[in-house]
Design an enzyme around this catalytic site. Sequence first.
Site, PDB file in Angstrom:
ATOM      1  N   PHE A 185     -57.798   8.647  17.360  1.00  0.00           N
ATOM      2  CA  PHE A 185     -58.923   7.437  18.101  1.00  0.00           C
ATOM      3  C   PHE A 185     -58.141   6.453  18.818  1.00  0.00           C
ATOM      4  CE2 PHE A 185     -56.056   5.807  14.472  1.00  0.00           C
ATOM      5  CZ  PHE A 185     -55.644   4.459  15.200  1.00  0.00           C
ATOM      6  N   CYS A 186     -58.865   6.080  20.070  1.00  0.00           N
ATOM      7  CA  CYS A 186     -57.925   5.096  20.632  1.00  0.00           C
ATOM      8  C   CYS A 186     -59.146   4.366  20.883  1.00  0.00           C
ATOM      9  CB  CYS A 186     -58.056   6.504  21.415  1.00  0.00           C
ATOM     10  SG  CYS A 186     -58.947   6.437  22.904  1.00  0.00           S
ATOM     11  N   THR A 187     -59.077   3.003  21.741  1.00  0.00           N
ATOM     12  CA  THR A 187     -60.288   2.669  22.134  1.00  0.00           C
ATOM     13  C   THR A 187     -60.667   2.249  22.386  1.00  0.00           C
ATOM     14  OG1 THR A 187     -58.158   0.972  23.348  1.00  0.00           O
ATOM     15  CG2 THR A 187     -60.281  -0.139  23.404  1.00  0.00           C
ATOM     16  N   GLY A 189     -62.403   6.605  23.469  1.00  0.00           N
ATOM     17  CA  GLY A 189     -62.550   7.101  23.642  1.00  0.00           C
ATOM     18  C   GLY A 189     -62.035   8.614  24.590  1.00  0.00           C
ATOM     19  N   ILE A 214     -62.571   3.121  18.958  1.00  0.00           N
ATOM     20  CA  ILE A 214     -62.421   1.531  18.026  1.00  0.00           C
ATOM     21  C   ILE A 214     -63.233   0.701  18.265  1.00  0.00           C
ATOM     22  CG2 ILE A 214     -61.391  -0.174  17.040  1.00  0.00           C
ATOM     23  CD1 ILE A 214     -58.399   1.231  17.984  1.00  0.00           C
TER      24      ILE A 214
END
Length: 293
Positions: A185-187, A189, A214
Amino acid sequence: MQSSHSYVNIAAYKFVTFEDTEQKRPEFLAICKQLQLKGTILLTPEGINLFLAGLREQIDQFLLWLRADQRFSDLQVKESYSEKQPFTRMLVKLKAEIITMKHPLIKPELGRAPAVEAKTLKRWLDQGHDDNGRPVVMLDTRNAFEVNVGTFKDTIDYRIEKFSEFPAVVAEHKEALADKTVVTFCTGGIRCEKAAIHMQNVGFDSVYQLEGGILKYFEECGGAHYDGDCFVFDYRTALNPQLQETATAQCYACRAVVTPREQLSPQYVAGKSCPHCASENSSGTTGAATAAH
């Protein structure tokens, strides 16, 4: 008279083979200037990444123009709103990669890594395993200073300083992740999509990316299984699980994240210094978080 929140801010990306970036650059620049949009668009052989702001009608016209290109017809956009134009100029840049990994270009149209929707991920985390009974491990693909602001509970955080470090560090920990379902996961995508595809390519057999990152998880599931806020690369600095701007700031001198408590320090001077770089300058040591964008 414009109402409050009159500017529409859009963020979007798509991994797709895009070989005519040089020819397309003047067209992108011309349409954005014509519509008085501001922000940054990255055109790369592996796809597009953009952050733009403008009035509703102009943003809609731009998206209509962009989606007329078959490669971008299904481009998904995240929207937020602001009372002021957050960008000062319009840039269209040519780059080698959407997000720098320094690995052979990834071509997701040849097969994306599977994505897990936010609500499915929450259910997996609630029950402690995926639908096949495998333990679920959350893997944060962001830089260390972003993770410091908030992340999922019990997440794996390799403390990377830049995304190009990811392939080497994940290779070192391959055995530890065996027999587990890994969710990157990241901010929003981009990094977790690229990370998940890379992990599939090097032999991980059960890896997913969190669809929409997220921010999409916050939108659909709130703060369940998450500690803290989410760092964002714009003037807001951090958003809470209700997607509201928080009092967290970023130091313009060293780029460190400055918490509300740290902002009470006499070493915090907005736009000039913070406890991280002030202590670094006085002692000659490295600040807590000096990573740039």
